[in-house]
Design a protein around this motif. Structure first.
Motif: not given
Length: 443
Positions: A56-60, A133-141, A220-226
Motif C-alpha cells: 500500500l505504498g507504505i515504504t516510501q 525487507f523493503n520495510f526495514f530498508l525504508s526505516i534506514l533510509k 500520501y501512500s495511496k498515490w505511492i501505491l498507484v
C-alpha cells in the motif's frame, strides 16, 4: 555537490559493488538451469517485485515522514512504524489466502501449464519476505542511515547470489536458486528486527494505529501505491507477455538483454533515493525548482555519455559474457533497442524523487499514470499482434512520453509555462542516440 555525490554513492553502493556476483550468475544459471530454468528465475524476480504494490505504498511513506518527524515527535514516529507493521502484516495474510484460493481454483478446473505447488510456495514466500525487507530498508533510509543501508543490501545480494550459484552448480534445479534468495532474506530480516526497538510501537492499540494510518498516511501512500502498481506493470508486463505469447526460452533471451539494459536506471534509482529525505527538508519551493533544473541538466548529460559507452561496448561484452554465439547475437540485437528505452526511463528518476519529496505525490502520480497506461497499451498491442519484436519496439514509446511527462509535471508543480523544458533537458541524450543510430545505419 560533494555531499550529494557522497550520499548518491552510499545509496547505490549495494547495487554497484554487488553487481559483479550478479553479472557472473546469469551465464552460470543459463548453463546449469537452461533457458527455461532461467526464465522461471526471471519470473520469480518479477513476482517478488510486486511487494512494492501490495504494501500500500507504505515504504516510501515511511521514508518521507520519518525523515521529517524523527527529531520532532517520537509519538508520531512510533505510530508511523506501528501502523506500517500492522498494514504489512495484514497484506501478508491477504496475499497468502488469495494465492491459495487462486491456485485451488485453477487446480480444480485442470488449468494447463499450472506450475508445481513447490514453485508457487517459493514465489509467495519470497514475495512476503521481500515486503518486510523493503520495510526495514525504508526505516534506514528515513533516518538517512545510508552507510548501514548500503552494508545490509550488499550482504543480502552477496548471500543470495553466492549461495544461488553454488546450489545451481550442485543441483541444476531452479528451485534451489529461489531457496537461496529466501534464505538470504530470512537472515537479513532477523538481523534488522533490532532497528524497531526504539519505536515502542506495541504500546499503541491496533485501532489507534489504523486511525493514524487512515488520517495521516493514506492521503500520501495511496498515490505511492498507484505509482508502484503502474511502475510494476510497466516494468514487468513485457516479461509476462513474452512468457505467455512466445515461451520461457524467449523470455530468457529478452530478460537477459533487458536486465543488462536496466542496470543503468536501477543503479541511478538506488543512488537518487537519497533525494527523498534530503529534499523533504527544503521548504522554499523556488530553491527546489533551481535545484531540480541544475541537476537535471547534469544528470542528462551524464546519461548521454553512459549510453554511448554502453552501446559501443555491449557486443564485445555480451559475446564474452554468455559464451554462446547464437544466444549472444540474439541478446545483443535485443539489447541495442532496450537500452534506449532504459536510458530514457532513467531520466525521470530525479524528478520522481524530487517531486515526491516536496509532497507533490498526486501530480507526480496522475500524469505519469496516464503516460504509463499509454505505454502499457503499446506493449500489450505490440506483444499480442507482433510478438517478441513488437514488445521490444513498443518499449521505445518512452522517448516521447518521458519528455512530455517531465514538461507537464514541471509546469504544473512550479506554476511555470516552459513548454519546451522536457525537450531541453533531454536534448543531449536525444542527440547522442540519433548520432549513434545514424552511424550504425551508415556503417
Amino acid at each position: 555537490m560533494k555531499k550529494h555525490l557522497t550520499n548518491f554513492f552510499l545509496n547505490s553502493a549495494p547495487f554497484f559493488i554487488g553487481l559483479l556476483p550478479s553479472v557472473l550468475a546469469i551465464p552460470i544459471y543459463l548453463n546449469k538451469l537452461g533457458t527455461e530454468g532461467l526464465g522461471i528465475y526471471y519470473l520469480y524476480l518479477a513476482v517478488v517485485g510486486i511487494g512494492g504494490s501490495f504494501d500500500l505504498g507504505i515504504t516510501q511513506t515511511i521514508i518521507k515522514y520519518l525523515s521529517q518527524y524523527q527529531d520532532k515527535s517520537q509519538i508520531f514516529s512510533s505510530l508511523l512504524i506501528g501502523s506500517s507493521v500492522m498494514i504489512i502484516s495484514f497484506a501478508n495474510v491477504i496475499i497468502t489466502v488469495a494465492a491459495i484460493f487462486v491456485y485451488g481454483i485453477l487446480y480444480l478446473f485442470g488449468w494447463d501449464g499450472l506450475p508445481e505447488i513447490s514453485i508457487i510456495f517459493l514465489f509467495i514466500l519470497g514475495l512476503l519476505l521481500q515486503m518486510w525487507f523493503n520495510f526495514f530498508l525504508s526505516i534506514l533510509k528515513g533516518n538517512e542511515s545510508f552507510n548501514r543501508m548500503a552494508t545490509v543490501e550488499l550482504i543480502n545480494k552477496l548471500i543470495f547470489t553466492g549461495l544461488g550459484i553454488v546450489l545451481a552448480i550442485f543441483f541444476r534445479d531452479v528451485k534451489y536458486v529461489l531457496v537461496a534468495h529466501i534464505l538470504s532474506l530470512c537472515i537479513q530480516n532477523i538481523y534488522l528486527l533490532k532497528i524497531l526497538k526504539p519505536y515502542n510501537y506495541n504500546f499503541y492499540s491496533n485501532n489507534l494505529k489504523f486511525q493514524f494510518f487512515k488520517n495521516h498516511l493514506w492521503a500520501y501512500s495511496k498515490w505511492i501505491l498507484v505509482q508502484n502498481t503502474v511502475g510494476f506493470l510497466n516494468g514487468n508486463l513485457d516479461k509476462f507477455l513474452v512468457a505467455s505469447t512466445v515461451n520461457l526460452s524467449s523470455l530468457a533471451v529478452y530478460n537477459t538483454a533487458n536486465n543488462l539494459a536496466r542496470l543503468i536506471p536501477s543503479f541511478f534509482s538506488k543512488g537518487l533515493g537519497y533525494l527523498l529525505p534530503h529534499v523533504s527538508k527544503i521548504t522554499d519551493r523556488e530553491r527546489v525548482r533551481i535545484f531540480y533544473i541544475k541537476y537535471s541538466y547534469i544528470f542528462n548529460i551524464v546519461l548521454s555519455f553512459i549510453y554511448l559507452f554502453v552501446v559501443i561496448g555491449a557486443p564485445y561484452f555480451i559475446s564474452i559474457y554468455l559464451n554462446d554465439k547464437e544466444i549472444s547475437d540474439e541478446v545483443t540485437l535485443t539489447f541495442r533497442f532496450l537500452v534506449i528505452a532504459s536510458i530514457f526511463s532513467a531520466t525521470s528518476l530525479l524528478s520522481f524523487n524530487v517531486f515526491n519529496a516536496i509532497g507533490e505525490v498526486k501530480t507526480n502520480t496522475v500524469i505519469p499514470f496516464l503516460s504509463n497506461v499509454i505505454s502499457l497499451l503499446c506493449v500489450l498491442i505490440g506483444g499480442l499482434f507482433w510478438g517478441f519484436w513488437g514488445i521490444v519496439f513498443a518499449r521505445l514509446n518512452i522517448i516521447l512520453l518521458s519528455t512530455l511527462v517531465r514538461t507537464i509535471t514541471y509546469n504544473k508543480i512550479f506554476g511555470r509555462k516552459e513548454y519546451w523544458i522536457g525537450l531541453k533537458l533531454a536534448l543531449p541524450l536525444i542527440i547522442m542516440v540519433l548520432l549513434f543510430e545514424l552511424y550504425h545505419f551508415m556503417a
